[in-house]
Design a protein around this motif. Structure first.
Motif, mmCIF file in Angstrom:
data_model
loop_
_atom_site.group_PDB
_atom_site.id
_atom_site.type_symbol
_atom_site.label_atom_id
_atom_site.label_comp_id
_atom_site.label_asym_id
_atom_site.label_seq_id
_atom_site.Cartn_x
_atom_site.Cartn_y
_atom_site.Cartn_z
ATOM 1 N N LEU A 1 -24.396 57.589 36.903
ATOM 2 C CA LEU A 1 -25.360 56.766 37.616
ATOM 3 C C LEU A 1 -25.215 55.326 37.160
ATOM 4 O O LEU A 1 -25.334 55.021 35.973
ATOM 5 N N LEU A 2 -24.963 54.440 38.107
ATOM 6 C CA LEU A 2 -24.868 53.016 37.815
ATOM 7 C C LEU A 2 -26.025 52.315 38.518
ATOM 8 O O LEU A 2 -26.182 52.425 39.729
ATOM 9 N N GLY A 3 -26.837 51.598 37.755
ATOM 10 C CA GLY A 3 -27.989 50.908 38.326
ATOM 11 C C GLY A 3 -27.928 49.418 38.068
ATOM 12 O O GLY A 3 -27.345 48.958 37.084
ATOM 13 N N SER A 4 -28.542 48.654 38.967
ATOM 14 C CA SER A 4 -28.600 47.200 38.797
ATOM 15 C C SER A 4 -29.633 46.847 37.723
ATOM 16 O O SER A 4 -30.384 47.706 37.245
ATOM 17 N N ASP A 5 -29.683 45.565 37.374
ATOM 18 C CA ASP A 5 -30.671 45.116 36.393
ATOM 19 C C ASP A 5 -32.085 45.408 36.873
ATOM 20 O O ASP A 5 -32.954 45.815 36.094
ATOM 21 N N ARG A 6 -32.336 45.168 38.164
ATOM 22 C CA ARG A 6 -33.666 45.422 38.695
ATOM 23 C C ARG A 6 -33.990 46.907 38.679
ATOM 24 O O ARG A 6 -35.140 47.303 38.413
ATOM 25 N N PHE A 7 -32.998 47.767 38.917
ATOM 26 C CA PHE A 7 -33.179 49.218 38.827
ATOM 27 C C PHE A 7 -33.666 49.589 37.427
ATOM 28 O O PHE A 7 -34.638 50.326 37.264
ATOM 29 N N ASN A 8 -32.982 49.044 36.418
ATOM 30 C CA ASN A 8 -33.361 49.339 35.024
ATOM 31 C C ASN A 8 -34.750 48.792 34.707
ATOM 32 O O ASN A 8 -35.519 49.408 33.963
ATOM 33 N N GLU A 9 -35.063 47.643 35.293
ATOM 34 C CA GLU A 9 -36.371 47.029 35.051
ATOM 35 C C GLU A 9 -37.488 47.861 35.650
ATOM 36 O O GLU A 9 -38.545 48.025 35.037
ATOM 37 N N ILE A 10 -37.269 48.396 36.845
ATOM 38 C CA ILE A 10 -38.295 49.204 37.503
ATOM 39 C C ILE A 10 -38.641 50.435 36.671
ATOM 40 O O ILE A 10 -39.814 50.802 36.536
ATOM 41 N N PHE A 11 -37.612 51.068 36.095
ATOM 42 C CA PHE A 11 -37.846 52.285 35.308
ATOM 43 C C PHE A 11 -38.070 51.995 33.824
ATOM 44 O O PHE A 11 -38.313 52.920 33.050
ATOM 45 N N ASP A 12 -37.958 50.698 33.450
ATOM 46 C CA ASP A 12 -38.145 50.297 32.051
ATOM 47 C C ASP A 12 -37.183 51.068 31.137
ATOM 48 O O ASP A 12 -37.581 51.683 30.145
ATOM 49 N N ILE A 13 -35.884 51.021 31.518
ATOM 50 C CA ILE A 13 -34.864 51.757 30.776
ATOM 51 C C ILE A 13 -33.724 50.823 30.389
ATOM 52 O O ILE A 13 -33.602 49.710 30.917
ATOM 53 N N GLU A 14 -32.888 51.292 29.474
ATOM 54 C CA GLU A 14 -31.695 50.556 29.069
ATOM 55 C C GLU A 14 -30.538 50.934 30.001
ATOM 56 O O GLU A 14 -30.505 52.044 30.546
ATOM 57 N N PRO A 15 -29.571 50.017 30.190
ATOM 58 C CA PRO A 15 -28.387 50.372 30.995
ATOM 59 C C PRO A 15 -27.702 51.614 30.439
ATOM 60 O O PRO A 15 -27.614 51.795 29.220
ATOM 61 N N GLY A 16 -27.245 52.484 31.324
ATOM 62 C CA GLY A 16 -26.551 53.693 30.898
ATOM 63 C C GLY A 16 -27.458 54.877 30.652
ATOM 64 O O GLY A 16 -26.985 55.958 30.271
ATOM 65 N N THR A 17 -28.762 54.716 30.859
ATOM 66 C CA THR A 17 -29.678 55.846 30.678
ATOM 67 C C THR A 17 -29.318 56.947 31.674
ATOM 68 O O THR A 17 -29.165 56.689 32.866
ATOM 69 N N PRO A 18 -29.148 58.187 31.208
ATOM 70 C CA PRO A 18 -28.729 59.266 32.122
ATOM 71 C C PRO A 18 -29.792 59.573 33.176
ATOM 72 O O PRO A 18 -30.994 59.354 32.966
ATOM 73 N N ARG A 19 -29.316 60.081 34.295
ATOM 74 C CA ARG A 19 -30.205 60.393 35.415
ATOM 75 C C ARG A 19 -31.265 61.418 35.015
ATOM 76 O O ARG A 19 -32.422 61.337 35.450
ATOM 77 N N SER A 20 -30.902 62.366 34.189
ATOM 78 C CA SER A 20 -31.852 63.396 33.772
ATOM 79 C C SER A 20 -33.042 62.795 33.023
ATOM 80 O O SER A 20 -34.183 63.246 33.181
ATOM 81 N N ALA A 21 -32.783 61.739 32.241
ATOM 82 C CA ALA A 21 -33.866 61.091 31.498
ATOM 83 C C ALA A 21 -34.803 60.348 32.443
ATOM 84 O O ALA A 21 -36.018 60.294 32.217
ATOM 85 N N ILE A 22 -34.233 59.777 33.504
ATOM 86 C CA ILE A 22 -35.059 59.060 34.480
ATOM 87 C C ILE A 22 -35.970 60.041 35.208
ATOM 88 O O ILE A 22 -37.166 59.799 35.362
ATOM 89 N N ILE A 23 -35.404 61.171 35.648
ATOM 90 C CA ILE A 23 -36.204 62.169 36.369
ATOM 91 C C ILE A 23 -37.270 62.763 35.443
ATOM 92 O O ILE A 23 -38.388 63.055 35.877
ATOM 93 N N ALA A 24 -36.953 62.867 34.163
ATOM 94 C CA ALA A 24 -37.928 63.398 33.197
ATOM 95 C C ALA A 24 -39.125 62.458 33.042
ATOM 96 O O ALA A 24 -40.192 62.891 32.599
ATOM 97 N N SER A 25 -38.946 61.178 33.414
ATOM 98 C CA SER A 25 -40.052 60.217 33.300
ATOM 99 C C SER A 25 -40.984 60.275 34.510
ATOM 100 O O SER A 25 -41.998 59.597 34.520
ATOM 101 N N TYR A 26 -40.619 61.082 35.534
ATOM 102 C CA TYR A 26 -41.480 61.230 36.702
ATOM 103 C C TYR A 26 -42.772 61.963 36.298
ATOM 104 O O TYR A 26 -42.819 62.705 35.312
ATOM 105 N N HIS A 27 -43.802 61.765 37.106
ATOM 106 C CA HIS A 27 -45.018 62.548 36.957
ATOM 107 C C HIS A 27 -44.642 64.028 37.083
ATOM 108 O O HIS A 27 -43.796 64.393 37.914
ATOM 109 N N PRO A 28 -45.246 64.902 36.275
ATOM 110 C CA PRO A 28 -44.874 66.327 36.327
ATOM 111 C C PRO A 28 -44.891 66.920 37.732
ATOM 112 O O PRO A 28 -44.051 67.763 38.062
ATOM 113 N N ASP A 29 -45.819 66.483 38.568
ATOM 114 C CA ASP A 29 -45.895 67.021 39.932
ATOM 115 C C ASP A 29 -44.780 66.499 40.827
ATOM 116 O O ASP A 29 -44.568 67.021 41.932
ATOM 117 N N ASP A 30 -44.046 65.451 40.386
ATOM 118 C CA ASP A 30 -43.030 64.827 41.231
ATOM 119 C C ASP A 30 -41.601 65.116 40.777
ATOM 120 O O ASP A 30 -40.651 64.669 41.424
#
Length: 410
Positions: A93-122
């Motif tokens: 997964l390659l994201g832009s700077d704004r992508f990383n800013e929206i999720f408050d993550i560092e570049p290179g954060t794996p997709r699984s970690a991003i999905i894990a930050s979703y609300h449990p119902d989502d």
């Protein structure tokens, strides 16, 4: 060229800019060229072969594409849109700077970690959207992201690209933060619910009064008839006030509110305003301050602001029977204030009091209204070039105030 002769080494240049006069017309061109030394039998440079290729069209085409890409990049940045490129094969997964800013993550954060930050119902929404995308070729879903600084709503939208066998290969798309949009949508839904309730109550009362009056038209009850008329009138006044608030907001949004300014005495205006509150016989409107101040403003609209502030005091501080109306001169401004001695307003609600549809009593159980009075007041004051605000302490009451330029030139 002298260097080529001395070094006996070819010189190459790419996309060299030059102005060429051809048929008497100056043309700006880009040339790829080579100075190639021709070596004789004695090992000396006997000549230099020059080869030039006109690459103007290629350079201009590339620059045009680069300009388009730059405009797109600037537009994406201005719209605060994040972009991403996800490869199904290696889960990259390659994201832009704004992508990383929206999720408050560092570049290179794996997709699984991003999905894990979703609300449990989502957390299942992404897999469902990708599965559906295998058929439609598109992904679109919204999810809540739990960040350290609070929950944010995000919207994903992308296209899926398939290999020659029809298997999904990658997806390219955008993500935007729609938290503010969701809050506005919720505010709109709440408003519709409140408006329906607020209009239904007086309409029901009016209908009941009219039904009783209809039954008594042949044989009026002398005691009940006047009461029904008064009740119907009050209900009609309530409906009129609600509709007026809605029309005022619509006019303000469309820039149709025009101020009719003239000189008037502020204290006299305050003495005459709020007759509906004075007639209740419960509240004492006490005028304090400079009773000689005059101001160049729209008296009707300023009266409307004061009425809204006094109504607010009556709604939210009903036990405060004394309401102080203040008028003072502050430099080149007139400061008008409405002070009650109620329970005060929680500090976290103060910044939102003048927002459209905001009501301090969010449950709606204690007060009525559409949450438009203070918003309308703030807009009227701003159009006069003034400021509006509130000072409040819990347990001590609240003071709503606004300032206006005396000469009306704010």
């Amino acid at each position: 060229m002298q260097e080529v002769i001395m070094s006996r080494t070819a010189y190459k240049a790419q996309e060299a800019e030059l102005d060429l006069i051809r048929n008497g017309i100056v043309e700006h061109m880009f040339i790829d060229f080579v100075y190639e030394p021709v070596i004789d039998l004695a090992g000396s440079v006997s000549a230099i072969m020059v080869v030039g290729i006109d690459v103007t069209e290629k350079v201009n085409a590339r620059k045009s594409i680069e300009e388009i890409e730059e405009r797109i990049r600037l537009a994406v940045e201005a719209a605060e849109i994040g972009t991403f490129d996800y490869h199904y094969g290696n889960n990259e997964l390659l994201g832009s700077d704004r992508f990383n800013e929206i999720f408050d993550i560092e570049p290179g954060t794996p997709r699984s970690a991003i999905i894990a930050s979703y609300h449990p119902d989502d957390q299942g929404l992404s897999a469902e959207a990708h599965e559906l995308g295998k058929t439609t070729g598109k992904i679109l879903y919204e999810a809540r992201v739990m960040r350290a600084d609070g929950m944010r709503w995000v919207r994903f939208q992308s296209n899926i690209y398939f290999d020659k066998d029809g298997n999904p290969e990658r997806t390219l798309g955008t993500v935007i933060d729609i938290t503010a949009y969701k809050a506005l949508q919720q505010q709109k839904d709440d408003f519709i619910s409140i408006a329906s309730h607020e209009l239904k109550t007086p309409i029901t009362s009016l209908k009941a009064s009219l039904q009783l009056l209809s039954r008594m038209k042949e044989n009026p009850n002398p005691a009940l008839f006047p009461r029904m008329i008064d009740q119907a009138t009050r209900s009609m006044d309530k409906i009129t006030d609600l509709v007026d608030d809605l029309l005022n907001v619509a006019k303000m949004n469309e820039g149709q509110i025009r101020l009719k300014k003239d000189w008037f005495n502020v204290a006299e205006m305050l003495d005459k305003c709020c007759s509906h509150v004075r007639d209740m016989g419960i509240y004492n409107l006490i005028l304090q301050g400079d009773k000689k101040l005059t101001i160049f403003a729209d008296e009707h609209r300023i009266d409307q602001v004061v009425v809204n502030l006094v109504n607010n005091a009556v709604k939210y501080a009903p036990q405060s029977t004394d309401i102080i109306l203040g008028v003072d001169k502050v430099d080149d401004l007139v400061k008008i204030s409405v002070k009650d001695f109620g329970q005060g307003i929680p500090i976290e609600k103060l910044p939102h009091l003048f927002d459209r549809f905001f009501r301090a009593d969010e449950s709606g159980a204690q007060v009525s209204g559409l949450g438009l009075g203070l918003y309308i007041s703030a807009e009227i004051v701003k159009r006069h070039g003034g400021e509006i605000g509130v000072d409040s302490n819990l347990g001590e009451g609240s003071t709503f105030w606004f300032t206006l330029p005396i000469d009306g030139k704010g």
